[in-house]
Scaffold this motif. Structure first.
Motif, mmCIF file in Angstrom:
data_model
loop_
_atom_site.group_PDB
_atom_site.id
_atom_site.type_symbol
_atom_site.label_atom_id
_atom_site.label_comp_id
_atom_site.label_asym_id
_atom_site.label_seq_id
_atom_site.Cartn_x
_atom_site.Cartn_y
_atom_site.Cartn_z
ATOM 1 N N LEU A 4 -2.851 69.478 47.580
ATOM 2 C CA LEU A 4 -3.594 70.647 47.090
ATOM 3 C C LEU A 4 -2.866 71.314 45.931
ATOM 4 O O LEU A 4 -3.492 71.824 44.999
ATOM 5 N N GLY A 5 -1.535 71.307 45.992
ATOM 6 C CA GLY A 5 -0.776 71.922 44.907
ATOM 7 C C GLY A 5 -0.879 71.153 43.602
ATOM 8 O O GLY A 5 -0.947 71.754 42.526
ATOM 9 N N LEU A 6 -0.912 69.831 43.683
ATOM 10 C CA LEU A 6 -1.001 69.021 42.465
ATOM 11 C C LEU A 6 -2.418 68.993 41.890
ATOM 12 O O LEU A 6 -2.599 68.680 40.712
ATOM 13 N N TRP A 7 -3.404 69.305 42.713
ATOM 14 C CA TRP A 7 -4.801 69.288 42.269
ATOM 15 C C TRP A 7 -5.037 70.370 41.196
ATOM 16 O O TRP A 7 -4.910 71.542 41.441
ATOM 17 N N GLY A 8 -5.366 69.934 39.985
ATOM 18 C CA GLY A 8 -5.656 70.877 38.912
ATOM 19 C C GLY A 8 -4.439 71.646 38.422
ATOM 20 O O GLY A 8 -4.581 72.750 37.899
ATOM 21 N N LEU A 9 -3.244 71.065 38.580
ATOM 22 C CA LEU A 9 -2.026 71.794 38.211
ATOM 23 C C LEU A 9 -1.983 72.104 36.716
ATOM 24 O O LEU A 9 -1.512 73.162 36.310
ATOM 25 N N ASP A 10 -2.474 71.187 35.899
ATOM 26 C CA ASP A 10 -2.507 71.418 34.452
ATOM 27 C C ASP A 10 -3.844 72.045 34.093
ATOM 28 O O ASP A 10 -4.755 71.392 33.608
ATOM 29 N N ARG A 11 -3.970 73.354 34.359
ATOM 30 C CA ARG A 11 -5.248 74.015 34.116
ATOM 31 C C ARG A 11 -5.441 74.408 32.660
ATOM 32 O O ARG A 11 -6.475 74.926 32.271
ATOM 33 N N GLY A 12 -4.409 74.198 31.837
ATOM 34 C CA GLY A 12 -4.576 74.385 30.401
ATOM 35 C C GLY A 12 -4.374 75.797 29.892
ATOM 36 O O GLY A 12 -4.853 76.129 28.806
ATOM 37 N N GLY A 13 -3.674 76.618 30.630
ATOM 38 C CA GLY A 13 -3.419 77.972 30.142
ATOM 39 C C GLY A 13 -2.456 78.728 31.031
ATOM 40 O O GLY A 13 -2.559 78.679 32.256
ATOM 41 N N MET A 14 -1.511 79.420 30.424
ATOM 42 C CA MET A 14 -0.591 80.288 31.148
ATOM 43 C C MET A 14 -1.075 81.726 31.064
ATOM 44 O O MET A 14 -1.653 82.134 30.048
ATOM 45 N N TRP A 15 -0.830 82.481 32.112
ATOM 46 C CA TRP A 15 -1.076 83.914 32.014
ATOM 47 C C TRP A 15 0.246 84.614 31.737
ATOM 48 O O TRP A 15 1.293 83.989 31.652
ATOM 49 N N ARG A 16 0.210 85.921 31.579
ATOM 50 C CA ARG A 16 1.349 86.633 30.980
ATOM 51 C C ARG A 16 2.664 86.449 31.731
ATOM 52 O O ARG A 16 3.717 86.253 31.110
ATOM 53 N N ASP A 17 2.648 86.498 33.081
ATOM 54 C CA ASP A 17 3.895 86.349 33.831
ATOM 55 C C ASP A 17 4.449 84.935 33.721
ATOM 56 O O ASP A 17 5.663 84.738 33.599
ATOM 57 N N GLU A 18 3.558 83.945 33.778
ATOM 58 C CA GLU A 18 4.016 82.570 33.599
ATOM 59 C C GLU A 18 4.586 82.375 32.202
ATOM 60 O O GLU A 18 5.573 81.645 32.019
ATOM 61 N N ALA A 19 3.965 82.988 31.208
ATOM 62 C CA ALA A 19 4.452 82.862 29.835
ATOM 63 C C ALA A 19 5.856 83.435 29.702
ATOM 64 O O ALA A 19 6.690 82.911 28.949
ATOM 65 N N LEU A 65 5.614 72.926 38.791
ATOM 66 C CA LEU A 65 5.962 71.916 39.787
ATOM 67 C C LEU A 65 6.955 72.417 40.843
ATOM 68 O O LEU A 65 6.792 72.093 42.035
ATOM 69 N N PRO A 66 7.983 73.198 40.498
ATOM 70 C CA PRO A 66 8.859 73.713 41.560
ATOM 71 C C PRO A 66 8.126 74.553 42.595
ATOM 72 O O PRO A 66 8.453 74.498 43.781
ATOM 73 N N SER A 67 7.120 75.310 42.166
ATOM 74 C CA SER A 67 6.348 76.111 43.124
ATOM 75 C C SER A 67 5.526 75.223 44.040
ATOM 76 O O SER A 67 5.388 75.507 45.242
ATOM 77 N N VAL A 68 4.959 74.139 43.502
ATOM 78 C CA VAL A 68 4.203 73.200 44.323
ATOM 79 C C VAL A 68 5.116 72.593 45.391
ATOM 80 O O VAL A 68 4.770 72.539 46.579
ATOM 81 N N CYS A 69 6.275 72.137 44.965
ATOM 82 C CA CYS A 69 7.218 71.525 45.913
ATOM 83 C C CYS A 69 7.691 72.540 46.952
ATOM 84 O O CYS A 69 7.825 72.211 48.140
ATOM 85 N N ALA A 70 7.927 73.772 46.521
ATOM 86 C CA ALA A 70 8.370 74.812 47.455
ATOM 87 C C ALA A 70 7.287 75.109 48.484
ATOM 88 O O ALA A 70 7.583 75.305 49.674
ATOM 89 N N GLN A 109 0.658 77.315 42.531
ATOM 90 C CA GLN A 109 0.399 76.902 41.152
ATOM 91 C C GLN A 109 0.773 77.994 40.150
ATOM 92 O O GLN A 109 0.222 78.067 39.058
ATOM 93 N N GLU A 110 1.729 78.825 40.530
ATOM 94 C CA GLU A 110 2.215 79.874 39.643
ATOM 95 C C GLU A 110 3.622 79.534 39.180
ATOM 96 O O GLU A 110 4.483 79.172 40.003
ATOM 97 N N GLY A 111 3.864 79.682 37.897
ATOM 98 C CA GLY A 111 5.207 79.491 37.372
ATOM 99 C C GLY A 111 6.053 80.732 37.574
ATOM 100 O O GLY A 111 6.611 81.283 36.613
ATOM 101 N N ARG A 112 6.142 81.178 38.825
ATOM 102 C CA ARG A 112 6.973 82.324 39.204
ATOM 103 C C ARG A 112 7.719 81.978 40.490
ATOM 104 O O ARG A 112 7.538 80.906 41.068
#
Length: 528
Positions: A4-19, A65-70, A109-112
């Protein structure tokens, strides 16, 4: 959880916190260290971890990816917790229920740092249970200490574990051992607490949580859809049976109820005085809810087994009365075995069919929540989409064009997607974020900004729409000067809108000789 975490992981856009994670983690270690002295100290360990990850592959998939693995690790730890406190079947159900919870999928799926904090907190809770049962307190202290350095609000887990010890009526030696571990965690966290307290202005935007906030969090933990929510709430209540076990013995409810309740409640209460609450800060508390739900499901199964046992016993009597002795003996053995399902609070007799029934139920829950999970894979489901903003800027900006970011935080789009702004000149920038030890760079003074804009005939503005609309006022003199110069000396032209951000062209009007004022052309309509 991994699927489920890998599904759609590359959604094509970061939001402000991920950026922010993306652009800060690509700085050098000395530059990150300098930044942490002024801002974001609470995320320092996470930025250093992501610095190593993004050094291998600096893109959005690697960012998340680290968030998916976590999250996958956390699902396994939830299962291990349920298996240790009740039985393996409960652990299986709890781990899978955790994996299909929409809130978990969102932060997987958050880069936080929040998914990593959840993994650490669940691992610390598992180590806590082992320590109470005779394991090592050192392992507990180390895991919890590292987790608190990923996010300091994980320290509230200590209060949850203290409540568990109180419910277990733990002996003095256990309290002393836990107290030493808790003290070590507190001392290790003290430097971060002092630094982050000086940076508290970063969360000045937060508001006091209300009763609706608490109800919303409960629904988020148990299931956003009505059917799933009420079913899981009922099962969780059943899972609270046996809250108090034998003296010195931790129970499933005694561990998982404080884990799910204490950190959010304490943070909400503190936030009545100084607002600090956001649901992602207590994501780790969600780990207790699936185990309670699974334990409740096990009790329902045990109750069904008890009824089946009674029915079986009745058939024995009828069969014996009819003279079928062989069937009576067989049915009696079955009735005895099934009747022991309720047991002494710890059901027995593993049944593959019963386990499969639980998995089918979880499959139905997943099917009902699938639209929520699918929608969460869209950039539109985040507060903003900086990729869309940068694409608009890339279509409009040309080499040599001037661009103005209003407020400074909107420069995040250029920091995350610099290619779209290549060749454009940032009117207000004095020093970059990496050079100045700031998130978005240091800007020139208000007077310097006026001088820079005095000779411009046109400028592209990437701005917050509410700010341009006058719905809030900036505190910075430079930000106020941007607004004043645009209002006094320029008129808006074409505009492209994405959520709360606009990319708008401002042009200096041409004065015709003898005319009383500027004759600007009509602005082009907004595009979204």
């Amino acid at each position: 959880m991994l699927a489920l975490g890998l599904w759609g992981l590359d959604r094509g856009g970061m939001w402000r916190d991920e950026a922010v994670t993306f652009q800060v983690s690509r700085r050098t270690v000395p530059q990150i260290w300098r930044l942490l002295h002024g801002v974001d100290a609470v995320h320092g360990l996470y930025y250093l971890l992501m610095h190593a990850v993004l050094a291998v592959r600096p893109d959005e998939v690697a960012l998340r990816l680290p968030s998916v693995c976590a999250a996958a690790v956390t699902a396994g730890l939830v299962a291990a917790l349920g298996a240790r406190l009740v039985r393996a079947r409960v652990g299986l159900w709890a781990g899978l229920f955790y994996a299909i919870t929409p809130m978990v999928g969102h932060y997987a799926q958050e880069g936080r740092s929040y998914a990593l904090v959840a993994a650490g907190a669940t691992g610390a809770t598992l180590q806590f249970v082992r320590a109470v049962q005779g394991g090592s307190w050192w392992a507990y202290g180390v895991v919890l200490g590292l987790t608190c350095w990923l996010h300091e609000f994980a320290v509230l887990l200590l209060l949850a574990h203290a409540v568990t010890l109180a419910l277990a009526r733990a002996r003095a030696r256990v309290w002393r051992a836990w107290g030493c571990a808790a003290g070590a965690v507190g001392l290790a966290l003290l430097p971060m607490a002092l630094v982050s307290n000086a940076q508290s202005a970063q969360v000045a935007w937060l508001r006091q949580p209300t009763m609706e906030t608490a109800q919303g969090l409960l629904r988020t933990f148990l299931g956003p859809t009505d059917g799933v929510y009420w079913a899981c709430l009922g099962l969780a209540v059943l899972g609270l049976a046996g809250l108090l076990g034998r003296r010195g013995e931790v129970t499933c409810a005694g561990v998982c109820l404080p884990l799910a309740v204490v950190p959010p409640v304490v943070l909400m209460l503190v936030s009545q005085l100084s607002p600090l609450y956001v649901d992602r800060y207590v994501l780790y508390a969600l780990s207790g809810a699936p185990v309670l739900v699974a334990a409740g499901a096990e009790r329902v199964a045990a109750g069904a087994g008890r009824v089946a046992g009674a029915v079986g016993a009745g058939r024995v009597v009828r069969a014996a009365g009819a003279g079928w002795v062989v069937r009576a003996v067989g049915a009696g053995r079955v009735a005895g075995a099934v009747g022991r399902l309720w047991g002494k609070g710890r059901p027995v007799a593993p049944s593959p069919l019963l386990t499969l029934t639980g998995l089918v139920a979880l499959g139905l829950v997943l099917a009902q929540q699938l639209p929520l999970l699918r929608g969460d894979r869209s950039p539109a489901h985040r507060p903003d989409d900086l990729a869309a903003v940068s694409r608009a800027a890339g279509r409009e900006l040309r080499a040599g064009d001037r661009v103005l970011f209003l407020p400074v935080q909107t420069r995040n789009a250029a920091l995350a997607y610099p290619g779209a702004f290549r060749g454009a000149r940032d009117v207000a920038l004095a020093r970059t974020g990496a050079d100045s030890g700031t998130l978005y760079g240091r800007e020139v003074s208000a007077d310097t900004l006026r001088r820079r804009m005095a000779g411009l005939k046109r400028v592209w503005v990437v701005a917050d729409r509410d700010l341009l609309g006058g719905r809030w006022r900036p505190g910075s003199p430079t930000e106020r000067a941007k607004l004043a110069v645009l209002a006094r000396e320029f008129v808006p032209g074409g505009e492209w809108v994405q959520d709360d951000v606009t990319v708008r062209l401002y042009v200096r009007p041409v004065r015709v000789s003898g005319a009383p004022g500027p004759l600007p052309g009509p602005p082009r309509p907004a595009r979204s």
